[in-house]
Write an enzyme that holds these catalytic residues in place. Structure first.
Site, short mmCIF file in Angstrom:
data_model
loop_
_atom_site.label_atom_id
_atom_site.label_comp_id
_atom_site.label_asym_id
_atom_site.label_seq_id
_atom_site.Cartn_x
_atom_site.Cartn_y
_atom_site.Cartn_z
N ASP A 1 -10.25 2.86 -11.04
CA ASP A 1 -9.25 1.90 -11.48
C ASP A 1 -8.92 2.05 -12.96
O ASP A 1 -8.40 1.14 -13.58
CB ASP A 1 -9.74 0.46 -11.21
CG ASP A 1 -11.06 0.15 -11.92
OD1 ASP A 1 -11.58 1.02 -12.67
OD2 ASP A 1 -11.58 -0.96 -11.74
N ASN A 2 -9.27 3.23 -13.54
CA ASN A 2 -9.04 3.37 -14.98
C ASN A 2 -8.83 4.83 -15.37
O ASN A 2 -9.35 5.75 -14.75
CB ASN A 2 -10.23 2.80 -15.76
CG ASN A 2 -11.51 3.58 -15.55
OD1 ASN A 2 -11.79 4.52 -16.27
ND2 ASN A 2 -12.28 3.22 -14.52
N CYS B 1 -5.50 -4.96 -10.37
CA CYS B 1 -5.54 -5.75 -9.14
C CYS B 1 -5.89 -7.20 -9.40
O CYS B 1 -5.46 -8.09 -8.68
CB CYS B 1 -6.56 -5.15 -8.18
SG CYS B 1 -6.16 -3.49 -7.63
N CYS C 1 -5.51 21.84 -19.75
CA CYS C 1 -5.44 23.05 -18.93
C CYS C 1 -4.84 24.23 -19.68
O CYS C 1 -4.98 25.37 -19.23
CB CYS C 1 -4.68 22.78 -17.64
SG CYS C 1 -2.93 22.40 -17.83
#
Length: 361
Positions: free
Chosen positions: A144-145, A207, A268
């Site tokens: 959630d982060n 949420c 990347c």
């Protein structure tokens, strides 16, 4: 008609083994899987990071599909408010406040006892991420982060390991495949840092503040697991190369191309793994008796807007210089620069979870 006791002790009977040929018969009929694909799933190892709403659905789908080994990592425990959307858990889990990783293990064992389950009741941090995710063929983000997502991105790009980003809040669901350079001879996709060079700042919907529909959770999990099944059955060429998002309430749908890395990406491209080194983590300290302090650098918070979001969830007080939100047994005090005091615990992982739930992360 009366029932007579035959004298047999039925409680001592061994349970009838489930025939895997029957269990997976409908999945094997699907041409994309077949017998060979089912064998590859049995040999596969997936890691699910976060066993909350999306993670519970994702883990259940993978176990039912016949993944051979499943690693589950979560720092939180089951609460009554989870039951509306976290599909593996029940009222007994909430009453006992079972750790989500352990509750998930128990339910998944009953769903498919042939899956090898490894669970970690832990906060995923730079010091343990390499060890806890060792051996996984694919990593599924159900967190959630963004703090943890950037950590996963660093690790998987460094190790040329595929992972899948997923998010759900309100009626919104989104997923994105990340295939790093060097994986399976494939052309690399964009990584998370290519698309999101920095995490959202300020007031972020969660949420606990915006609510969530269980249907959005299950959509995110279904999209994520379908992509994982393609990879685990050796069909990476079929994997989607977009950031796909749906708003199930409005019907809006969008896709952003992620087929190529962004030129100059620090992760990347330049291979600078700041999240893995711990450079970008918020500083966390024990602060006096039964409290934890979280220092969020360069994260301004609109206290007025935050107060409006938190007011339906508990007692909120503020004076323009800070905001105090009480939801027993914890109190969260937030400052305009993003610093927060969480009172009622000395558990750093729990404090971070409370911070992420109500401020986002």
């Amino acid at each position: 008609m009366p029932v007579t006791d035959s004298g047999a002790d039925h409680s001592s009977l061994e349970p009838t083994p489930i025939d895997d040929r029957e269990r997976y018969s409908r999945q094997v009929l699907f041409p994309g899987i077949g017998e060979r694909g089912q064998e590859r799933l049995r040999a596969g190892h997936a890691a699910v990071v976060g066993v909350g709403a999306t993670g519970a659905a994702t883990a259940g789908l993978l176990a039912r599909a016949g993944i051979g080994r499943l690693t589950l990592i979560d720092r939180d425990f089951v609460e009554p408010s989870n039951l509306q959307r976290q599909m593996l858990f029940d009222e007994d889990d909430a009453r006992a406040a079972l750790p989500k990783a352990e509750a998930a293990r128990q339910h998944l064992q009953r769903i498919n006892s042939s899956v090898e389950l490894t669970t970690h009741i832990a906060d995923l941090v730079p010091a343990n991420v390499t060890e806890l995710l060792a051996g996984a063929d694919i990593v599924l983000d159900c967190t959630d982060n963004f703090e943890t997502r950037y950590l996963l991105n660093d690790l998987c790009v460094r190790d040329s390991r595929p992972w899948i980003y997923a998010a759900a809040v309100g009626a919104y669901a989104a997923t994105m495949n990340i295939l790093p350079r060097g994986f399976d001879g494939m052309e690399p996709t964009a990584c998370l840092a290519c698309i999101f060079p920095s995490a959202p700042v300020g007031n972020v919907e969660t949420c606990d503040t915006a609510g969530i529909l269980s249907t959005a959770v299950n959509l995110a999990a279904s999209l994520q697991v379908t992509e994982a099944l393609k990879l685990l059955t050796g069909q990476t060429h079929l994997m989607r190369r977009t950031l796909l998002s749906h708003d199930l309430w409005t019907g809006e749908r969008s896709e952003i191309a992620t087929g190529k890395p962004r030129a100059g990406c620090e992760v990347c491209g330049r291979r600078e793994f700041r999240a893995l080194a711990g450079d970008s983590r918020p500083h966390i300290t024990l602060c006096g008796r039964n409290s934890v302090q979280i220092h969020e650098h360069d994260r301004p918070v609109d206290l007025v807007a935050l107060r409006e979001r938190l007011a339906p969830l508990g007692e909120v007080r503020g004076n323009g210089m800070l905001l105090r939100f009480s939801r027993p047994p914890h109190t969260l005090t937030v400052f305009p620069d993003g610093r927060a005091l969480i009172q009622g615990t000395t558990d750093v992982g729990l404090a971070r979870s409370i911070y992420a739930r109500f401020l986002g992360s």
